[in-house]
Scaffold this active site. Structure first.
Site, PDB file in Angstrom:
ATOM      1  N   ARG A  37      28.967 -70.544 117.028  1.00 28.66           N
ATOM      2  CA  ARG A  37      28.361 -69.215 117.217  1.00 28.66           C
ATOM      3  C   ARG A  37      26.990 -69.328 117.891  1.00 28.66           C
ATOM      4  NH1 ARG A  37      30.322 -66.057 111.723  1.00 28.66           N
ATOM      5  NH2 ARG A  37      32.178 -65.160 112.703  1.00 28.66           N
ATOM      6  N   LYS A 200      47.113 -63.685 103.587  1.00 33.15           N
ATOM      7  CA  LYS A 200      47.579 -62.438 102.987  1.00 33.15           C
ATOM      8  C   LYS A 200      48.144 -61.417 103.965  1.00 33.15           C
ATOM      9  CE  LYS A 200      44.303 -62.124  99.189  1.00 33.15           C
ATOM     10  NZ  LYS A 200      43.083 -61.358  98.878  1.00 33.15           N
ATOM     11  N   GLY A 353      37.793 -66.628 112.803  1.00 31.53           N
ATOM     12  CA  GLY A 353      38.005 -67.003 111.408  1.00 31.53           C
ATOM     13  C   GLY A 353      38.649 -68.370 111.273  1.00 31.53           C
ATOM     14  N   GLY A 376      36.913 -60.824 111.366  1.00 35.47           N
ATOM     15  CA  GLY A 376      37.081 -59.435 110.932  1.00 35.47           C
ATOM     16  C   GLY A 376      36.970 -58.471 112.102  1.00 35.47           C
TER      17      GLY A 376
END
Ligand code: AMP
Length: 396
Positions: A37, A200, A353, A376
């Protein structure tokens, strides 16, 4: 495509430029363990320095609810300084902005760079409160948002501040992210394949449903696949299962049929009796998971089927590993997908992620067209939602 002002539209000579970066990097015992980043922020910073701006950088780091020495941005200042080849003054202040910080900013010369303390040291940051937004704005003539990773959050340093600074623009990283992710969903070269994995269904159900309107093929692996197995009538032993999402999984299977999207689920899975790095394992068909066993990776047949399904693709988006890639024995599915994508003559996009971490860790980072810095944010963007951090920037 993007109708926002960009750093190329600015004249920053002699101006105080507040740059919202995403320096939310992993730090263990004071050492930065992944600096991607920071590297991604450099093009915008170099441009603004070369143009004679006085750069005041800000970012959040972690999720402190107020001042917390463990969440200081100080290590980032040191690392940035070595990448930029010039001092980056760390303006350590638990209030982030104070009279002392304002005084230090007033001393800055053209091309100087300073970094503020973690914006989350101010509890109002995440509430988009006016006082902190105004404090930040008091340091700046121009605001540049280059923090794609937090663009899906309306915080003081991403949205609130824009109301009180006369001019605002997006940085190069933000442009790059929107170009790749936006290009894929608005005008993809076909065949367009999406690969979704990770833990998930609940995290990804909205993006799955949205992508079903766009893609030619949808590949599902990782922990979320077991909820789909149950939707297909199988039992999954101790594998990850979201019972309340079986209905969603059934709906996805039906929707894919109705829309003519080829949906690929793992036909086999690697199972263990315990969740650890050295657990003994075997491969079984997706319909053959026994009680007491849980799936940690896709099996060999699935690896081959997924690899074959990717052949000839022209656009691929991947979000979420195929298994517990952190354990080498269960990283083979994730590795196979990374290898298959790396071999393609296609636009290949990694959705941030854990998949970004996996691809970099497995050594395929530089083989992809684009690795998003925002997990996200990229998911919300792919879900078709507007990103408040982008919306708040002035139009071109
Ligand atoms: P996500 O953040 O949703 O992309 O999920 C990433 C995490 O999912 C990684 O830490 C993986 O270890 C984990 N994961 C992937 N497959 C499985 C699985 N079969 N069982 C348990 N965890 C998994």
């Amino acid at each position: 495509m993007l109708n926002k002002k960009t750093v190329n539209d600015l004249n920053v000579k002699g101006k105080r430029v507040l740059v919202r970066c995403d320096f939310n990097v992993p730090i263990i015992d004071g050492a930065i363990t992944d600096e991607n980043r920071i590297l991604a922020a450099l093009p915008t910073l170099k441009k603004l320095i070369a143009d004679g701006g006085r750069l005041i950088l800000c970012s959040h780091l972690g999720k402190p609810k107020g001042p917390d020495p463990k969440a200081t941005l100080e290590p980032v200042a040191a690392r940035l300084s070595s990448h930029l080849g010039k001092p980056v003054k760390f303006l350590a202040d638990d209030a982030v902005v104070s009279d002392a910080v304002r005084a230090a900013v007033n001393e800055m010369k053209d091309g100087d760079v300073a970094l503020l303390q973690n914006t989350r040291f101010r509890a109002e940051e995440t509430k988009n409160g006016e006082a902190f937004s105004k404090d930040l704005a008091s340091l700046a003539d121009v605001f540049v948002n280059d923090a794609f990773g937090t663009a899906h959050r309306a915080h003081c340093s991403t949205v609130g501040v824009t109301a009180f600074v006369p001019e605002s623009a997006v940085g190069y990283l933000m442009q790059e992210e929107l170009k790749f992710l936006g290009g894929a969903i608005q005008n993809p070269a076909r065949p367009f394949v999406a690969i979704l994995g990770g833990a998930k269904v609940s995290d990804k159900i909205l993006v799955i449903k949205e992508l079903l309107n766009k893609v030619d093929k949808l590949i599902i692996g990782g922990g979320m696949a077991y909820t789909f197995f149950v939707a297909q009538g199988h039992t999954v032993g101790d594998s990850l299962l979201e019972v309340d999402r079986v209905k969603d999984a059934k709906e996805v299977i039906e929707l894919a049929k109705a829309k003519g999207v080829e949906l690929l689920l793992p036909v086999d899975t690697v199972v263990t009796q315990e969740f650890n790095r050295d657990a003994a394992y075997k491969t079984v068909p997706s319909s053959g998971i026994e009680d007491g066993w849980g799936g940690l990776d896709i099996g060999e047949k699935s690896r081959d089927i997924f690899t074959a399904a990717l052949a000839g693709a022209k656009t691929v988006i991947w979000n979420g590993p195929m298994g517990v890639f952190e354990f080498p024995n269960f990283a083979k599915g994730t590795l196979a997908v990374a290898q298959a994508m790396a071999a393609l003559d296609a636009t290949t996009i990694i959705g941030g992620g854990d998949s970004a971490a996996a691809v970099n860790q497995l050594g395929y980072g530089d083989k992809m067209s684009h690795i998003s810095t925002g997990g996200g944010a990229s998911l919300e963007f792919l879900e078709g939602k507007a990103l408040p951090g982008v919306e708040a920037v002035q139009n071109a």
